[in-house]
Structures are given as structure tokens and as C-alpha cells.
Design a protein around this motif. Structure first.
Motif, PDB file in Angstrom:
ATOM      1  N   UNK A  21       0.832  -1.204   0.000  1.00 38.31           N
ATOM      2  CA  UNK A  21       0.000   0.000   0.000  1.00 38.31           C
ATOM      3  C   UNK A  21       0.871   1.260   0.000  1.00 38.31           C
ATOM      4  N   UNK A  22       1.923   1.228   0.792  1.00 38.81           N
ATOM      5  CA  UNK A  22       2.830   2.386   0.844  1.00 38.81           C
ATOM      6  C   UNK A  22       3.481   2.625  -0.512  1.00 38.81           C
ATOM      7  N   UNK A  23       3.888   1.558  -1.166  1.00 38.23           N
ATOM      8  CA  UNK A  23       4.532   1.698  -2.476  1.00 38.23           C
ATOM      9  C   UNK A  23       3.580   2.382  -3.468  1.00 38.23           C
ATOM     10  N   UNK A  24       2.332   1.920  -3.481  1.00 41.32           N
ATOM     11  CA  UNK A  24       1.357   2.504  -4.409  1.00 41.32           C
ATOM     12  C   UNK A  24       1.098   3.964  -4.076  1.00 41.32           C
ATOM     13  N   UNK A  53       2.040   1.282 -12.051  1.00 41.84           N
ATOM     14  CA  UNK A  53       2.877   0.418 -11.230  1.00 41.84           C
ATOM     15  C   UNK A  53       2.191  -0.940 -11.077  1.00 41.84           C
ATOM     16  N   UNK A  54       3.000  -1.997 -11.062  1.00 46.18           N
ATOM     17  CA  UNK A  54       2.490  -3.356 -10.989  1.00 46.18           C
ATOM     18  C   UNK A  54       3.307  -4.124  -9.949  1.00 46.18           C
ATOM     19  N   UNK A  55       2.627  -4.616  -8.909  1.00 44.34           N
ATOM     20  CA  UNK A  55       3.291  -5.416  -7.882  1.00 44.34           C
ATOM     21  C   UNK A  55       3.608  -6.790  -8.476  1.00 44.34           C
ATOM     22  N   UNK A  56       4.868  -7.217  -8.374  1.00 46.53           N
ATOM     23  CA  UNK A  56       5.296  -8.438  -9.052  1.00 46.53           C
ATOM     24  C   UNK A  56       5.244  -9.682  -8.182  1.00 46.53           C
ATOM     25  N   UNK A  57       5.448  -9.559  -6.866  1.00 47.94           N
ATOM     26  CA  UNK A  57       5.505 -10.742  -6.023  1.00 47.94           C
ATOM     27  C   UNK A  57       4.466 -10.659  -4.923  1.00 47.94           C
ATOM     28  N   UNK A  76       8.847  -6.274  -4.763  1.00 47.25           N
ATOM     29  CA  UNK A  76       9.258  -6.119  -6.174  1.00 47.25           C
ATOM     30  C   UNK A  76       8.092  -5.546  -6.985  1.00 47.25           C
ATOM     31  N   UNK A  77       8.425  -4.699  -7.930  1.00 52.22           N
ATOM     32  CA  UNK A  77       7.364  -4.058  -8.725  1.00 52.22           C
ATOM     33  C   UNK A  77       7.889  -3.712 -10.118  1.00 52.22           C
ATOM     34  N   UNK A  78       6.959  -3.490 -11.021  1.00 56.52           N
ATOM     35  CA  UNK A  78       7.281  -3.006 -12.354  1.00 56.52           C
ATOM     36  C   UNK A  78       6.642  -1.625 -12.502  1.00 56.52           C
ATOM     37  N   UNK A  79       7.412  -0.672 -13.024  1.00 63.58           N
ATOM     38  CA  UNK A  79       6.933   0.711 -13.144  1.00 63.58           C
ATOM     39  C   UNK A  79       7.093   1.188 -14.574  1.00 63.58           C
TER      40      UNK A  79
END
Length: 725
Positions: free
Chosen positions: A50-53, A102-106, A119-122
Motif C-alpha cells: 500500500x505504501x509503495x502505491x 505500477x504493478x506489484x510483481x511478487x 518487487x514491482x514493475x513501473x
């Protein structure tokens, strides 16, 4: 299992897909949180995902202070808030970041000694195109909740604190506007930039006074240039751009006075201590005022332009078409600037290229225009309020569009002084008015159209003698004091002679015989009241202010191009092509196409219309009618009694029609003006360089009537074709 989060730069709402076991889910207020999420989130704190987003969302909103508040400064790359804000804002805003995703990968985040890693893809858009990468964000588990362990690599994975993010732009070259023979009408050129080096100024007050006089500038404007924040003592500070004096022009046997005056001015400028003159590239218009209204000009982009054209590649250093073809073909001419975003190492070397958008230069626009003819017509009419439209009557290629008096597009590039701008606007001849884009009362140039309509409808007969009624006539006493007048008495009063002598009475009677309904129907079929198909928007021609002919007198006046008839000059030229093409009016066109003949191929004169021609108005009258009226128009120019006889040539058979239209406030008005016209064209398909010209001068009352226009067109044809003797 991957979970995707997408959001826009300006704070679009968060939207996670539903999670299965151990998945993420965001619930609106009042909706219970699923058990799987509750298992992960054991207290009220935000989880790392949530923080990352939320952090990414703040990037798009440019809320850098809130981003910093989410970090753990003691264990991050930046302990100082201001340094953090400066680093992030400089990079993100510099690359013009937008549309962040942004896309959460794991699903199962990594845990290691009190830290969590997600891990994420941006991906996002930048000035150099789309940029995307995979990355990891680490979080510390503190008493206040999870905090981001920030480092420069969160901006780009390869970025370190010693690196810099650089942006290189490669400005697109604006396309050129060319005539049919590739002569440049608009394109790159060189001017002289007059500037000051502050440290070399000896006496500012004296220097400012001299520059103000030589450059026609306010002293305050000069001072404002020197007050710019970037200016240093050794800076070259541009003050004004002026024409470059060509060495070739100076070496001429008899240099033009304008060239000598400009050379003297530049010598005087260079005599002022601290003044320097250097070359600068500018948009140039080699034919100047001769093509001013056609080409138009460009101007520097304003804040309003940037607001009106978001995302179209403009910046504060761009130019944009302001008028004429520069504005019409702005999209094709402007091109697209190239841009490269890369990481520069501490030693100044290029570490890696993040995104690259190749430059795309503007497209050249090649026209059917013949610049030699354009200039020839301009030189003849340059002092006269009027216009000319010229075209190939068989192919439809438009060869010239001239409005006079005109303006020099180069003046707008170099910068008009207030005095010069006011002079252009206050000039009673209206040099800023584009007259070939207006409609005008056509006078007797409309008579061939009436003749053809009369023959087509059967209302008129080529041989019928209307009888000589003198120089003044009215239908009956119901017309009161109104009479139709003409200038010549002749016999027999047939259609051919009526064209030769330009008889108003004959054509007034002809219009009455045709009738209002039939005339309106035929003119509608000729494109009246409609936008003509042409690259430049022209106003529709009309036969009445109220969309119908209201009275017998208005109908009679319409027969000789008066009443409420208004015609655009190019529309009239287009209708005249029907006399050359068996009753078919060809479509006028401006943007050159190689396969259409023109400069690269001979037109096929064996067809009813020339090679490359597109029929605009098919069979507006029959081939027989076209041939009959054409014979009369030949005699207008080649019969000694014809009103256009002064334009006759030995080397080519010409046809045409003169016209004079009275413009007055009322029937009793004796102070009105007279519009003078001449339409002339090559009457044989085998003619070399076939040409049709329609020229108009606003007021010829005291200078010879339509004969004035005939002589001007004759001179232009001699310049273009030679004397023909």
C-alpha cells in the motif's frame, strides 16, 4: 501471482484486482476487509504494498514533501528533506513524467532482519517516450509503521547518488514551403542578431540612446534584456534581430538603396562600444510581400499556445504558424523534436540511455504555385488594393494567389516595431486584409456565366437580336426612376456582340428571360452558397443577401454581375475553366502531386480536362454552349472593338472578359467606387504554359476603369511569357 495497480498522474483512484488467498484488497468505507488481507495486515498500519502505491501516486502529484515523510531518513540516502525534494523534483519534472503505472510483481514479500522488500514493475511517459523498468523497494518496520528505505536507485535502478539524469533535445527542422519548381517560399534563412556585451559598454546612457534610435526600440526594453538573471559581464545579450546584409548584394554594380541603408545602419551599430552583430538562423521568406498573404508567417509560442496545444510537442522555444500556409500546414511543417534521457556518471561519461525519441523533421510542402508568376502579378498591382488568382485552366493547378497591397512576412520574424505595426493597421489601403479570401461584386466578368445559363436553359439564342434601345433602358414604368445603362451602342444586339461590347442592357434582359428560379437553380449547381473544395478556406459566393432574388430589378442587375452578386475570385476562375473543358469546371488545387503533371510532365491536352484534373462541377453546361461562349470571349480580347483588346498577343490566342462593378450606397449615390476586373486565359489546349488569371482592383473610377486592370495583366503576362512579338 501478480497484482496490477494503475493510476494517472493527477491522482486517479487506486484500483486493485480482487485477491485470492493472501492477496491485496482495498475496500471502500463501510465495507469489511476480507479475511486474507486481515491475516496479512494484523494492525491498522499500511502494509508495504500500500505504501509503495501511495508513494508512486505522490510522484504523479508532485507532492515531494509527503514522499519524504514516507521515508526513514536515518537509514536512507537523503537525511535532508530539501535535498530529497530538489533531487526528485529536478528529475521527475525535468523528464516530464506522466501517466504513471505500477504493478506489484511478487505476492510473498521478502523479509530480512526487520526489513521487507516488495518487487514491482513501473512505467510512465516522458518527454522522450515511454520508459519502464523492474525494481525493488525496501521498507523498515518501525514503531510508527513501515517506512521506505530511500535511495537514488528508486528513481531509476541504475542511478546512484553520484550520477546525474541528463536530457538532450534535438530540435526538429521546420519543413519548407516550395513552389512547383522547388523555389523556396518559406524556409531556413540567416539574419543578424544585434547584441550587447555588458562588460564592454563604456557609457550606457549614450549607448542606449544610440541603439534606441538605430533599432527603433525603447531604452527600457534594452535595459530589460540586460537585467535577465543569466546575464554576466562577458555575456552576449541579444537585443534585436535585423536583416543580414549580403556581400553579393553589396557587390552588385548598382546596389539597391535599401541594401546600402541597411549596411550604413549596421556600421553605425558596430561603432557603439559593446555592440556585436552575429548571424542567427531564422525563418525566411525570399519572396517577401509578393507571397505574404499566401505563406503567412510563424511566431514564437506563447503561454496561451502551450495551453491550447498540450501534448503536441511545443515548448517555450518553439515557433508556430500564425497565418497563411504556415498556419494551415502547421501539423505537417512542425515536425517533432528528438529527445534523449540518459544517466551521466560522476566523471561525466554517459552511463546508460533510459529513453530515446528520434527527431522527426517537418515535412516540406510543395505547391502548384509558380513563384515567378506570383511575383509578376504582385509587382504590377503592389500599390493597388486588389487581388489576383491564377490557375492552369485544364489541370486545375493554382499558379498564383496574390493580395495587394501586402506585408513582408520577414518583418514579423525580425520583430515589428509599434510604429510599423500601427502603420500597417492604420493604412487605409488595408495591407493586412487578404483580398483573395473575400467575395466581391464581379460586374461584367459575370456575363459569360449568364450567357451560358441562358443557352443551357433555352431562354436565350446565340443569334437572337435584342434590338438597339440606346444607352439607357427599363422594362416598364413599374421600375420608376431606375434604368439600366450601358456604354456602347452597336448592332446587331446578339449575344456575341453583347460580350464584345460588354452590354449591360442585353444581359439585364437576358436575366429576366432566364427568370429568378432558373437562375438560382443554375447558380446553386455552380457552387453558390457552398464552400468550394480547396485547401484554403474561401467564403461562399452568393446571388442574394436573403438566399433568393427578391425583385425584377435585382434579377436584371444580377444579369450583368451587380445586384447582390458576390463572387470569390478563385471561384470565378474555377467556373471559367468550364469554357476550356467542354462545360466541366475543374477543381482548383494547391498542394503539388508529381503524378499530376505540372512541372514534371506535360499535361495531356487530348482529354476534355488536362492530366491531373479532377472535375469539380460536371457539365454545368454543354460542350456546345461552352464553345459558343468561348468564341465570344476570344473576340473580347482579339476584336479591336473588344474591351480586352489591349491584352491581345501574337503568340497565343487569349480569351477573357472585363468587368466594372459600381459600389454605391444608393441609386442616387454619385460618389461610389468602381471595382475593375479582368479575367483572361489561353483559349487553346495546345498552348504552352496554359494560364487563366482573374484580377481585381477595388477602385478604378478615376484611373481608367477595367482598362487599368487589362494593362496591368498584360504587363504581368509579358514578364511571365515574354513580349510575344
Amino acid at each position: 501471482m501478480e497484482r496490477t495497480q494503475r493510476h494517472k498522474r493527477k491522482g486517479s483512484g487506486k484500483k486493485f484486482p480482487r485477491a485470492a488467498a493472501a492477496g491485496l484488497a482495498f475496500a471502500a468505507a463501510g465495507i469489511a476487509v476480507c479475511a486474507a488481507l486481515f491475516w496479512i495486515k494484523r494492525d491498522s498500519r499500511e502494509i508495504p504494498e500500500e505504501l509503495l502505491v501511495r508513494y508512486v501516486d505522490l510522484i504523479g502529484k508532485q507532492e515531494y514533501e509527503k514522499m519524504y515523510e514516507m521515508t526513514d531518513p536515518e537509514n536512507s540516502g537523503y537525511k535532508d528533506q530539501q535535498a530529497f525534494i530538489q533531487r526528485n523534483s529536478a528529475i521527475y519534472e525535468g523528464i516530464e513524467i506522466a501517466d504513471i503505472q505500477v504493478e506489484i510483481l511478487e505476492n510473498d514479500r521478502k523479509k530480512d532482519e526487520g526489513t521487507d522488500t516488495v518487487a514491482y514493475r513501473m512505467s510512465f511517459d516522458t518527454a522522450a517516450g515511454n520508459l519502464h523498468f523492474e525494481n525493488e523497494m525496501r521498507f523498515s518496520d518501525t514503531e510508527e509503521g513501515y517506512k521506505i528505505l530511500w535511495h537514488d536507485g528508486l528513481i531509476f535502478p541504475e542511478l546512484t547518488s553520484e550520477d546525474k539524469v541528463r536530457i538532450e533535445s534535438d530540435p526538429a527542422l521546420r519543413g519548407k514551403i516550395l513552389d512547383r519548381y522547388d523555389r523556396m517560399l518559406a524556409g531556413p534563412g540567416t539574419a543578424s542578431s544585434v547584441g550587447l556585451v555588458p562588460g564592454k559598454l563604456e557609457d550606457r546612457e549614450t549607448a542606449f540612446r544610440q541603439l534606441s534610435e538605430l533599432l527603433d526600440m525603447d531604452k527600457e526594453t534594452i535595459q530589460n534584456c540586460l537585467d535577465a538573471a543569466w546575464v554576466k559581464e562577458d555575456s552576449f545579450v541579444p537585443i534585436k534581430t535585423i536583416p543580414k546584409v549580403s556581400e553579393l548584394d553589396l557587390m552588385a554594380l548598382e546596389p539597391e538603396e535599401q541594401v546600402l541603408a541597411e549596411k550604413a545602419r549596421q556600421d553605425a551599430l558596430l561603432a557603439v562600444p559593446g555592440v556585436m552583430i552575429s548571424d542567427v538562423e531564422v525563418r525566411s521568406y525570399p519572396f517577401g510581400a509578393a507571397a505574404g498573404h499566401l505563406t503567412g508567417y510563424v511566431g514564437n509560442v506563447t503561454a496561451e499556445d502551450l495551453e491550447e496545444h498540450p501534448g503536441e510537442g511545443y515548448n517555450e522555444n518553439s515557433v508556430i504558424g500564425r497565418s497563411g500556409l504556415e498556419g494551415l500546414f502547421e501539423k505537417e511543417l512542425k515536425g517533432r523534436d528528438g529527445c534523449s534521457i540518459y544517466i551521466e556518471s560522476g566523471d561525466g561519461s554517459k552511463k546508460s540511455v533510459l529513453a530515446n525519441l528520434p527527431v522527426q523533421n517537418g515535412q516540406d510542402i510543395r505547391l502548384t504555385i509558380d513563384a515567378q508568376l506570383q511575383d509578376a502579378l504582385y509587382q504590377q498591382f503592389r500599390e493597388d488594393p486588389g487581388c489576383s488568382a491564377a490557375m492552369d485552366p485544364y489541370s486545375g493547378e493554382v499558379l498564383a494567389l496574390v493580395s495587394t497591397p501586402s506585408f513582408d512576412s520577414n518583418d514579423f520574424i525580425l520583430g515589428l516595431s509599434d510604429a510599423r505595426w500601427n502603420a500597417l493597421n492604420e493604412d487605409e489601403r488595408k495591407p493586412l486584409l487578404n483580398r483573395f479570401r473575400q467575395t466581391w461584386c464581379p460586374g461584367s466578368t459575370f456575363k459569360p456565366i449568364i450567357a451560358a445559363i441562358g443557352l443551357k436553359t433555352g431562354a436565350l439564342d446565340w443569334q437572337e437580336d435584342f434590338g438597339n434601345v440606346g444607352l439607357s433602358w427599363q422594362k416598364d414604368a413599374s421600375w420608376g426612376d431606375y434604368f439600366v445603362t450601358t456604354l456602347h451602342a452597336y448592332e446587331p444586339v446578339t449575344m456575341e456582340n453583347a460580350l464584345i461590347y460588354s452590354d449591360n442592357i442585353y444581359f439585364a434582359k437576358a436575366a429576366l428571360k432566364i427568370g429568378a428560379d432558373a437562375l438560382e437553380q443554375e447558380l446553386d449547381a455552380m457552387g453558390f452558397g457552398e464552400q468550394m473544395p480547396f485547401e484554403i478556406v474561401m467564403p461562399p459566393s452568393q446571388y442574394s443577401n436573403t438566399e433568393q432574388i427578391e425583385s425584377e430589378i435585382q434579377l436584371a442587375d444580377s444579369g450583368y454581375g451587380q445586384g447582390q452578386i458576390l463572387v470569390n475570385p478563385l471561384h470565378l476562375a474555377g467556373l471559367y475553366t468550364a469554357f476550356c473543358n467542354g462545360g466541366n469546371a475543374v477543381k482548383p488545387w494547391l498542394v503539388y502531386e508529381n503524378e499530376a503533371g505540372g512541372a514534371d510532365a506535360d499535361a495531356d491536352r487530348g482529354n476534355e480536362a488536362g492530366a491531373g484534373a479532377e472535375i469539380w462541377l460536371p457539365q454545368i453546361f454543354s460542350a456546345e454552349t461552352a464553345a459558343q461562349v468561348l468564341e465570344g470571349m476570344k473576340k473580347v480580347v482579339n476584336n479591336p472593338e473588344g474591351t480586352g483588346f489591349a491584352a491581345r498577343r501574337e503568340d497565343v490566342v487569349l480569351a477573357g472578359k472585363t468587368g466594372t462593378a459600381e459600389i454605391k450606397a444608393s441609386v442616387e449615390d454619385t460618389n461610389g467606387t468602381e471595382i475593375g476586373w479582368f479575367a483572361v486565359f489561353t483559349a487553346e489546349k495546345e498552348a504552352e504554359n496554359p494560364l487563366l488569371i482573374v484580377s481585381m482592383v477595388e477602385n478604378v473610377k478615376e484611373i481608367g476603369g477595367s482598362g487599368y486592370v487589362v494593362n496591368k495583366d498584360k504587363n504581368a503576362l509579358e514578364t511571365y511569357w515574354g513580349s510575344g512579338q
